[in-house]
Design an enzyme around this catalytic site. Structure first.
Site, short mmCIF file in Angstrom:
data_model
loop_
_atom_site.label_atom_id
_atom_site.label_comp_id
_atom_site.label_asym_id
_atom_site.label_seq_id
_atom_site.Cartn_x
_atom_site.Cartn_y
_atom_site.Cartn_z
N ASP A 78 0.82 -1.22 0.00
CA ASP A 78 0.00 0.00 0.00
C ASP A 78 0.85 1.26 0.00
OD1 ASP A 78 0.92 -0.50 2.57
OD2 ASP A 78 -1.05 -0.95 3.38
N ASN A 143 -7.76 -2.77 13.98
CA ASN A 143 -9.14 -3.01 13.56
C ASN A 143 -9.24 -4.21 12.61
OD1 ASN A 143 -8.03 -2.06 11.23
ND2 ASN A 143 -9.34 -0.24 11.04
N HIS A 145 -7.39 -4.68 9.85
CA HIS A 145 -7.07 -4.46 8.44
C HIS A 145 -5.80 -5.19 8.05
CE1 HIS A 145 -4.72 -0.44 9.31
NE2 HIS A 145 -3.88 -1.44 9.26
N GLU A 150 -9.71 -1.91 5.08
CA GLU A 150 -10.34 -1.61 6.35
C GLU A 150 -11.59 -2.48 6.56
OE1 GLU A 150 -8.57 0.04 8.21
OE2 GLU A 150 -8.12 2.09 7.59
C1 F6R Z 1 1.25 -1.30 6.04
C2 F6R Z 1 0.18 -2.29 6.21
C3 F6R Z 1 -0.67 -2.25 7.43
C4 F6R Z 1 0.13 -2.54 8.70
C5 F6R Z 1 -0.75 -2.46 9.93
C6 F6R Z 1 0.02 -2.69 11.21
O1 F6R Z 1 1.91 -1.49 4.81
O2 F6R Z 1 -0.01 -3.10 5.36
O3 F6R Z 1 -1.71 -3.17 7.30
O4 F6R Z 1 0.69 -3.83 8.60
O5 F6R Z 1 -1.34 -1.19 10.00
O6 F6R Z 1 0.91 -1.65 11.42
P1 F6R Z 1 1.98 -1.71 12.58
O7 F6R Z 1 2.95 -2.79 12.21
O8 F6R Z 1 2.64 -0.36 12.56
O9 F6R Z 1 1.25 -2.02 13.82
#
Ligand code: F6R
Length: 249
Positions: A78, A143, A145, A150
């Site tokens: 992303d 959440n 995702h 989301e």
């Molecule tokens: C980012 C991504 C997100 C993160 C998620 C957890 O490229 O794909 O899904 O993996 O937001 O983020 P952290 O590791 O910062 O808790």
């Protein structure tokens, strides 16, 4: 109406590590093994705090000449919309600072989704032309995702532009000067895109992810918890630290 509880997924392999350092080591060993087996590995990458330890160890292994990334291809999950690529908080900059500048990937084989017009279909084509993602690294949002899919994202969704949820904006504000700077939109591989990866490594650590890991891996498969779809994947390796796994066991 209550959603049906899924049957246990015996395809999911669990690795419960003592702490974050050991989780990162286990994840790095995993990637290293797949890269040694296949130097042309097509690797899907996540950003965020969770894979930082993994990236650090991969860079160390490269420095010690234990790994060669020169033939590998990467696709990031992303990217924010509305931030210049050179912005310090763009995911491109994040990857550059934490991994790409430290290993020998060929820049022609580093791919990111883009928010520009008509580029989402193009990203899907690029993944297909590369032979599909062999190993996808995933983190998980509080959440549920995965990527920026989301809650409420369709299980058949593909690469597209999405609006970030308030929880994600709040969680990611820690990387910005203030919450108003966090972009409200992003581009992400879809759930169906992620599910086409031949193998997945899901990483999660810390108390804040305890509840969502339980819901995603042991609860009903529902679009309300995007990561719950992973229960249907044929080859998921879940690498957790002891803290995050506490409520699962
Ligand atoms: C980012 C991504 C997100 C993160 C998620 C957890 O490229 O794909 O899904 O993996 O937001 O983020 P952290 O590791 O910062 O808790």
């Amino acid at each position: 109406m209550a959603e049906a509880r899924p049957p246990p997924n015996f395809a999911m392999k669990f690795f419960i590590e003592k702490n974050y350092a050991m989780l990162s080591q286990q994840a790095a060993n995993f990637v290293a093994q797949r890269l040694c087996q296949n130097p042309n590995l097509v690797l899907g990458l996540a950003t965020g705090s969770t894979p930082l330890g993994l990236f650090k160890i991969l860079a160390e292994k490269f420095k010690k000449k234990e790994l060669d990334f020169s033939l590998a291809t990467t696709f990031n999950l992303d990217e924010y919309c509305g931030l210049p690529l050179a912005h310090p908080q763009s995911y491109r900059s994040f990857m550059e600072a934490n991994l790409f500048s430290k290993i020998n990937l060929n820049y022609k084989r580093i791919f990111f989704p883009s928010c520009s017009l008509n580029s989402c279909q193009d990203y899907e084509e690029k993944i297909k032309n590369a032979g599909g993602i062999a190993l996808q690294i995933l983190g998980i949002g509080r959440n549920g995702h995965i990527g920026f899919n989301e809650p409420g994202s369709k299980f058949d969704s593909r690469t597209r532009i999405v609006r970030l949820s308030q929880t994600t904006i709040e969680d990611n504000a820690r990387f910005f000067n203030n919450i108003k700077e966090v972009p409200s939109k992003a581009v992400t591989m879809g759930i169906a895109t992620i599910m086409e990866a031949k193998e997945i490594v899901l990483l999660a650590s810390g108390e804040k992810k305890q509840d969502i890991i339980c819901q995603a891996l042991a609860g009903p498969i529902t679009e309300k918890v995007p990561a719950s779809i992973l229960q249907r994947h044929k080859a998921v390796n879940v690498i957790l630290d002891k803290t995050v796994a506490e409520k699962l066991t």
